[in-house]
Design a protein around this motif. Sequence first.
Motif: not given
Length: 547
Positions: A486-498
């Motif tokens: 999912l790189i460049t698709e998912e909002p990675r920061r929000r996934t990591l925070v979640r």
Amino acid sequence: MRTLVNLTSKILCAALLIVTGQSCSSDFLNEVPLSNYSTEGVLTSEIGFEAYMTAMHKAARDEMAARDASRYFYIMSASTDIASFGNNSASSNNYNTLLTPTSTVTKYVWDWAYESMFPIANTIIAYASKPELADIWSSEEKKNAMIAEAKFFRAYTHNMLANLYGGVPIIDTIYVSPKTDFVRNTREEVLQSARADLEYASKWLPATVKKQGRIVKAAADHLLTEVYISLGEYQLAVESANKVINSGLYKLMDERFGTKMNEPGDPFSDMFKDGNQNRDAGNLESIYVWQFEDMTLGGQGGSNGNNRLRNWGPWYERLTDPAGKSGMIVVDSMGRGTGQVRPTPYFLYNVWKGNWDNDMRNSVHNMRREFRYTNPKSAYFGQLVEPRKTEIDTMQNVYPYPRKIEGDIGTLTNTSTSWSGRTYQDFIVYRLAETYLLRAEAYFRLNDLENAAKDINVVRERARAKPIQASDVTEDYILDERARELITEEPRRRTLVRMGRLVDRVRKYSIRELTRTSIQDFHQWWPIPQTAIDSNVGAKLEQTVGY
């Protein structure tokens, strides 16, 4: 002046009385507008609500398209585990200056949510629910679907804020006068609000739509799966994902299709070619897609197109050849990047160990790892660009990148020698592969490692990657698989925070030492913008701890 006006009116009335033989009336002085674009004027028919929903979709797409820089949409990837800022600015790479109550980073998302998304969504919901407008709808289902779509966007926005700021004010109504006494709800309250909206949306949204980009039931169920995980409702998360996976409407694309199927490529790369993102193009994996159109009024977004290539792509046109002369010019096949978001070695190398040659997502069709000099005037034209050692070259000008960002150059982009780097490629927000990975995460948190491995292997099988065992499933492995897919698709920061993993993974994987050493535990959450606190004079809007 009043006497003069009254006298003039009497004279006019007398004249009209003589000419028409009718008594005088002041009705002709009343203004009757030929059109009315106020909320009350527009939201009086299904067509009016459709117009408002168009504005809703435009606002949603503006999460990416309204502004163009790494400190806006692309902050969701920069300074995380998968990517760093390409530039060496201390203000960008130092978390203590990147995230402050007065920074553009934290204010942009807040303003987008509270000034655009919530007002439009709540207006649609409030007016569609009015009893006096019940007769305008062709059916109760049509009305409920309109409300459901607006509730999806309201939930999407609340969920985003909960995974950036933590607790924020819940906005679930429209205000007819200024309100200056907002207080922060807890993060759980914000997520519960999103949950309620999504459960309604899941019930009333249609399974399929004719107009590409409109919200369908699966989009609500997909997002609801994530929200359930955040709330610790893991079994409900599995059940919500089941509704998407078992619907019979979606499948992982494992055969060539679409506009470039007769050119070199593979099923994974086909999904990201221009014209292939939507269901009507044969992409049965996509669930929610932002729409972009070249040379179409409103089709480009506020920053004139899809700016993903511009931010993720290297600024290769600045490279010189070994003779010290210009070695590169912008070419259609690579567009024009500006090196704002640079993938980390963790993504470029670590996650592919053991599957370097067989994982489709690391193939030459999906990762560009070699470059050739593109300037015909260079003596090195067509030759491979040799390894570089300077920071400006390796961090901004030439580095490997995922090719899903590449897209055809639009007419508006290709109007000068200094191309803007934007494309008009539609952007996939949700697709089925992520639904499988969300369900795998839910199974993992239920300690059902067998089913978690099965879901991960469904995604890996399409990629021709080696299957994993149940004993391989960890939270880190799930994050690795999300990066690969999912790189460049998912909002990675929000996934990591979640997941509560931002800080430790930035410290471990960021390519920049300043970023690794400056991030503190409190940087898990964003500060509330100072402008919001200062304008909230009727109550204390608490600042995030640490800022």
